[in-house]
Write a protein that holds these residues in place. Sequence first.
Motif, PDB file in Angstrom:
ATOM      1  N   ASN A   1      59.434  32.543  84.524  1.00  0.00           N
ATOM      2  CA  ASN A   1      59.922  33.204  83.300  1.00  0.00           C
ATOM      3  C   ASN A   1      60.658  32.245  82.370  1.00  0.00           C
ATOM      4  O   ASN A   1      61.612  32.616  81.698  1.00  0.00           O
ATOM      5  CB  ASN A   1      60.794  34.425  83.625  1.00  0.00           C
ATOM      6  CG  ASN A   1      59.953  35.619  84.038  1.00  0.00           C
ATOM      7  OD1 ASN A   1      58.776  35.719  83.705  1.00  0.00           O
ATOM      8  ND2 ASN A   1      60.554  36.521  84.779  1.00  0.00           N
ATOM      9  N   ILE A   2      60.202  30.996  82.335  1.00  0.00           N
ATOM     10  CA  ILE A   2      60.721  30.007  81.394  1.00  0.00           C
ATOM     11  C   ILE A   2      59.544  29.193  80.852  1.00  0.00           C
ATOM     12  O   ILE A   2      58.489  29.125  81.492  1.00  0.00           O
ATOM     13  CB  ILE A   2      61.762  29.055  82.039  1.00  0.00           C
ATOM     14  CG1 ILE A   2      61.154  28.285  83.217  1.00  0.00           C
ATOM     15  CG2 ILE A   2      63.017  29.805  82.454  1.00  0.00           C
ATOM     16  CD1 ILE A   2      62.061  27.202  83.795  1.00  0.00           C
ATOM     17  N   PRO A   3      59.710  28.553  79.705  1.00  0.00           N
ATOM     18  CA  PRO A   3      58.651  27.657  79.217  1.00  0.00           C
ATOM     19  C   PRO A   3      58.646  26.352  80.006  1.00  0.00           C
ATOM     20  O   PRO A   3      59.704  25.814  80.316  1.00  0.00           O
ATOM     21  CB  PRO A   3      59.013  27.414  77.745  1.00  0.00           C
ATOM     22  CG  PRO A   3      60.355  27.996  77.529  1.00  0.00           C
ATOM     23  CD  PRO A   3      60.774  28.752  78.746  1.00  0.00           C
ATOM     24  N   LEU A   4      57.453  25.880  80.337  1.00  0.00           N
ATOM     25  CA  LEU A   4      57.280  24.626  81.078  1.00  0.00           C
ATOM     26  C   LEU A   4      56.234  23.768  80.384  1.00  0.00           C
ATOM     27  O   LEU A   4      55.386  24.285  79.654  1.00  0.00           O
ATOM     28  CB  LEU A   4      56.807  24.914  82.508  1.00  0.00           C
ATOM     29  CG  LEU A   4      57.700  25.749  83.412  1.00  0.00           C
ATOM     30  CD1 LEU A   4      56.999  26.027  84.735  1.00  0.00           C
ATOM     31  CD2 LEU A   4      59.030  25.050  83.641  1.00  0.00           C
ATOM     32  N   LEU A   5      56.253  22.467  80.634  1.00  0.00           N
ATOM     33  CA  LEU A   5      55.187  21.588  80.160  1.00  0.00           C
ATOM     34  C   LEU A   5      54.016  21.699  81.120  1.00  0.00           C
ATOM     35  O   LEU A   5      54.187  21.563  82.339  1.00  0.00           O
ATOM     36  CB  LEU A   5      55.669  20.141  80.090  1.00  0.00           C
ATOM     37  CG  LEU A   5      56.462  19.776  78.850  1.00  0.00           C
ATOM     38  CD1 LEU A   5      57.094  18.397  78.998  1.00  0.00           C
ATOM     39  CD2 LEU A   5      55.590  19.824  77.615  1.00  0.00           C
ATOM     40  N   LYS A   6      52.828  21.950  80.551  1.00  0.00           N
ATOM     41  CA  LYS A   6      51.623  22.104  81.370  1.00  0.00           C
ATOM     42  C   LYS A   6      50.517  21.247  80.783  1.00  0.00           C
ATOM     43  O   LYS A   6      50.465  21.041  79.569  1.00  0.00           O
ATOM     44  CB  LYS A   6      51.186  23.568  81.384  1.00  0.00           C
ATOM     45  CG  LYS A   6      52.215  24.499  82.016  1.00  0.00           C
ATOM     46  CD  LYS A   6      51.706  25.927  82.032  1.00  0.00           C
ATOM     47  CE  LYS A   6      52.699  26.845  82.723  1.00  0.00           C
ATOM     48  NZ  LYS A   6      52.141  28.172  82.947  1.00  0.00           N
ATOM     49  N   PRO A   7      49.601  20.767  81.627  1.00  0.00           N
ATOM     50  CA  PRO A   7      48.491  19.958  81.119  1.00  0.00           C
ATOM     51  C   PRO A   7      47.373  20.846  80.533  1.00  0.00           C
ATOM     52  O   PRO A   7      47.051  21.894  81.082  1.00  0.00           O
ATOM     53  CB  PRO A   7      48.008  19.222  82.370  1.00  0.00           C
ATOM     54  CG  PRO A   7      48.356  20.125  83.511  1.00  0.00           C
ATOM     55  CD  PRO A   7      49.602  20.850  83.100  1.00  0.00           C
TER      56      PRO A   7
END
Length: 181
Positions: free
Chosen positions: A171-177
Amino acid sequence: MTRNTQSSYHHPRMLRHTGRFSPVRIQSMHHQSGHHIRLVLAPGRSLYEALVEPLRDINVTSASTTILGGHFEHLEYCVAPPDPSGNAMIAYSKPIDAGAAFMVFGNATIGKDMNGRPLVHCHATLRTESGQVKGGHIVPQTSVIGNTPITVLVTALEGFELRQAFDNETNIPLLKPYKES
């Protein structure tokens, strides 16, 4: 002879994901090429500007970096304890002003935020002027490099890019490829 095994170190904490379970915990991509760059961060600039601008000039928008340490005229960081509301896995603290400090070692990931702007996510260990050792998430926009340039080793990511996206499990924004757009 008895040994005292007590330590002043904190015990590991258990974090519970608050969102919907995802069977794929680590999202990764691989590309056959990528290049390495030795970057020198200019004194007097924010960590954000000093990383983003020279990399943008050579068309690097996603990268993994190792900051080899150096003096900061001003450094701010935050920590990420469990979210007290229980709505997300963690909640960042308000920025903590470390003042003039020495970054012992850091890692910054460069990607794009949800609006497509450059994003710098940096974890580091630092030493304050009083000698305290601290660590956490560096606030790159407000952390200003001191009088001496700082060396950074950069691995430019090719064939894919890192973009911030909401993660349903934490439930948080993350860096994703993602495949390059």
